[in-house]
Design an enzyme around this catalytic site. Structure first.
Site, short mmCIF file in Angstrom:
data_model
loop_
_atom_site.label_atom_id
_atom_site.label_comp_id
_atom_site.label_asym_id
_atom_site.label_seq_id
_atom_site.Cartn_x
_atom_site.Cartn_y
_atom_site.Cartn_z
N ARG A 126 0.87 -1.19 0.00
CA ARG A 126 0.00 0.00 0.00
C ARG A 126 0.90 1.23 0.00
O ARG A 126 1.71 1.41 0.90
CB ARG A 126 -0.90 0.01 1.24
CG ARG A 126 -1.87 1.17 1.26
CD ARG A 126 -2.89 1.03 2.37
NE ARG A 126 -2.41 1.46 3.65
CZ ARG A 126 -2.53 2.69 4.16
NH1 ARG A 126 -3.15 3.63 3.47
NH2 ARG A 126 -2.07 2.98 5.35
N HIS B 173 -2.55 10.82 1.20
CA HIS B 173 -1.97 10.58 2.53
C HIS B 173 -1.34 11.90 2.97
O HIS B 173 -0.13 12.03 3.10
CB HIS B 173 -0.95 9.44 2.45
CG HIS B 173 -0.61 8.81 3.77
ND1 HIS B 173 -0.77 7.46 4.04
CD2 HIS B 173 -0.10 9.33 4.90
CE1 HIS B 173 -0.35 7.20 5.27
NE2 HIS B 173 0.06 8.32 5.82
N GLU C 270 -6.63 8.11 6.87
CA GLU C 270 -6.82 8.83 8.14
C GLU C 270 -7.23 10.30 7.96
O GLU C 270 -6.45 11.21 8.28
CB GLU C 270 -5.55 8.74 9.00
CG GLU C 270 -5.16 7.33 9.38
CD GLU C 270 -3.83 7.25 10.14
OE1 GLU C 270 -3.19 8.29 10.33
OE2 GLU C 270 -3.43 6.15 10.53
N ASN D 179 -6.70 1.42 10.72
CA ASN D 179 -5.33 1.55 11.21
C ASN D 179 -5.39 1.50 12.73
O ASN D 179 -6.20 2.20 13.34
CB ASN D 179 -4.72 2.89 10.79
CG ASN D 179 -4.46 2.95 9.29
OD1 ASN D 179 -4.64 1.96 8.58
ND2 ASN D 179 -4.04 4.11 8.81
N TYR E 191 -2.93 1.39 16.39
CA TYR E 191 -1.65 1.41 17.12
C TYR E 191 -1.84 1.30 18.62
O TYR E 191 -1.02 0.74 19.31
CB TYR E 191 -0.88 2.71 16.82
CG TYR E 191 -0.42 2.78 15.39
CD1 TYR E 191 0.82 2.28 15.01
CD2 TYR E 191 -1.25 3.31 14.39
CE1 TYR E 191 1.26 2.32 13.69
CE2 TYR E 191 -0.82 3.36 13.07
CZ TYR E 191 0.42 2.86 12.73
OH TYR E 191 0.84 2.89 11.42
N GLU F 282 -2.92 -0.53 8.59
CA GLU F 282 -1.68 -0.13 9.26
C GLU F 282 -1.68 -0.70 10.66
O GLU F 282 -2.70 -0.66 11.37
CB GLU F 282 -1.57 1.40 9.43
CG GLU F 282 -1.05 2.13 8.24
CD GLU F 282 -0.92 3.63 8.49
OE1 GLU F 282 -0.63 4.05 9.63
OE2 GLU F 282 -1.13 4.38 7.53
#
Ligand code: IFM
Length: 460
Positions: free
Chosen positions: A77, A121, A166, A299, A301, A359
């Protein structure tokens, strides 16, 4: 031995973005983006770093594709720099820019790697920022034109299209907190920007459907699973506000609902909006924003634990000099359970047909050891825990069909410059030498096995 085998069609990939890896910031006719301008402005980026050269992917992509192939990646990606294709954002096309991405897509396909193309992005053309940026509706129209140009060129070959990565970061970090380009701190502009980002997503989907009917298209969102620090009313209020403006404000309209009424009222009460009549909302916008997608990219984290006393905005963690067992170098808590919660919440609340984890990864500074290798055991442990969480989500019935590690290469981490290394491949920025870390070798094995095979932990 304990095995976590994934469904046969599951895709294992890695992700990156144009500004973070490409370099070549003004080469071959490329125009200036808001990130070029922001990083060239003194004081905006740690150590004065810029993405001018980054990982020099613009020149080294054939070598990097060979590396991807060695690792065994099934998909890559990457994002397109809008200013390479349309240097002023609209109007005159730069054939050299289009050609770069065309060769990249062909190179990936020749290597048997599925290209997953993100159109945006975060690197808006500076020329469009000067005409109002995302708070202006005309930027959404410009995005649809840009999508048309790119999908006419690559639509026959790229299977996956991501409109935005995002939009939370573009809308909130860029226009409300001011820590990302274009560096504005204004709730009114931020909410208008978010609306036009979502609108542009819907408009672009319609263009992709026309120009690349065989492909699959979606958006990548980063809802942060969150909870109150304690049951106290002030903590609950902080949690509700964060979940509202950071998560539901994006997810609800994408899935056919209006902006959440409770958060809209709170924006008015806090003075972020003068009334609940959203000045930027036009008839038909909600329908465009909710244009059906083929997948949602998530995504993940970390989670956010909100306390009313300390903070009601979230996202407060600071990079750590020395990561500890609970945190990565970004200062982000390691909480794989949050990925399971995120997937199940999104699936039960919005019922997407397909989910890709677009992600997930960790920043640690490990560099080459005396034996010449990079022993990033902590990254392996992080990735393993999160891949296990995805496996569990699939067992619960969630339609997760792919995983993209962030990131292939160490790269430019926005306002933190090169201080954070997220790659499974180490990059020596002086020589541009690439060195696959132990995590890359480990990930190759995960891909070959289509999952995890771990020794059973022994009771003490
Ligand atoms: O590096 C970023 C990426 O650009 C977007 N998602 C989060 C990553 C780590 O901060």
């Amino acid at each position: 031995m304990k095995t976590h085998t994934f469904p046969q069609n599951f895709i294992w990939g890695a992700a990156a973005s144009a500004y973070q890896i490409e370099g070549g910031w003004n080469e071959d006719g490329k125009g200036e983006s808001i990130w070029d301008r922001f990083s060239h402005t003194p004081g905006k980026i740690l150590n004065g770093d810029t993405g001018d050269i980054a990982c020099d992917f613009y020149h080294r992509w054939p070598e990097d594709i060979r590396l991807m192939k060695e690792i065994g990646l099934q998909a890559f990606r990457f994002s397109i720099a809008w200013t390479r294709v349309l240097p002023a954002g609209r109007g005159k096309i730069n054939p050299a820019g289009l050609d770069f991405y065309s060769r990249l897509v062909d190179g990936l396909l020749e290597a048997g790697i599925v290209p997953c193309v993100a159109l945006y992005h975060w690197d808006l053309p500076q020329a469009l920022q000067e005409m109002g940026g995302w708070p202006a509706r005309s930027t959404a129209e410009a995005f649809a034109e840009y999508t048309d140009v790119v999908t006419r060129s690559l639509g026959d070959r790229a299977k996956y299209w991501v409109t935005f990565n995002e939009p939370t970061c573009s809308g909130l970090l860029g226009y409300q907190m001011g820590i990302h380009a274009p560096g504005i701190c204004d709730w009114g502009q931020s909410l208008a920007a978010i609306h036009h980002l979502l609108l542009a997503h819907g408009m672009a989907l319609q263009v992709i459907r026309n120009n690349a009917p065989q492909s699959q298209a979606g958006i990548v969102i980063d809802p942060i699973p969150c909870q109150p620090a304690t049951p106290a009313a002030e903590d609950y209020a902080a949690y509700r506000w964060f979940d509202g403006y950071h998560n539901r404000w994006f997810m609800d309209p994408l899935y056919g609902r209006h902006y959440p009424a409770d958060i809209l009222a709170e924006h008015v009460q806090r003075g972020n909006l003068s009334s609940s009549d959203l000045p930027f909302l036009q008839p038909g916008d909600y329908e465009i924003i909710a244009t059906p997608t083929d997948f949602i990219g998530l995504n993940y984290y970390r989670r956010e634990v909100l306390s009313g006393k300390v903070d009601d905005r979230g996202g407060t963690s600071e990079p750590l000099d020395q990561p500890d067992e609970q945190h990565t170098k970004m200062g982000w808590e390691i909480y794989p359970q949050g990925l399971l919660e995120l997937i199940l919440n999104v699936y039960t609340e919005y019922r997407p047909a397909k989910i890709l984890i677009t992600e997930n990864g960790a920043s640690y500074s490990d560099g080459p050891a005396p034996d010449g290798r990079v022993h990033d055991q902590r990254r392996i442990a992080y990735l393993q825990g999160h891949i296990q969480a995805i496996h569990k989500a699939i067992e619960f019935g969630a339609p997760v069909e792919g995983y993209f590690v962030w990131s292939l290469l160490d790269n430019f981490e926005w306002s933190l410059g090169y201080s954070q290394r997220f790659g499974i491949v180490y990059v020596d920025y002086d020589t541009q030498l690439r060195l696959p870390k132990d995590s890359a070798i480990w990930y190759s094995q995960v891909i070959r096995q289509n999952g995890l095979v771990e020794p059973e932990s022994q009771p003490a």
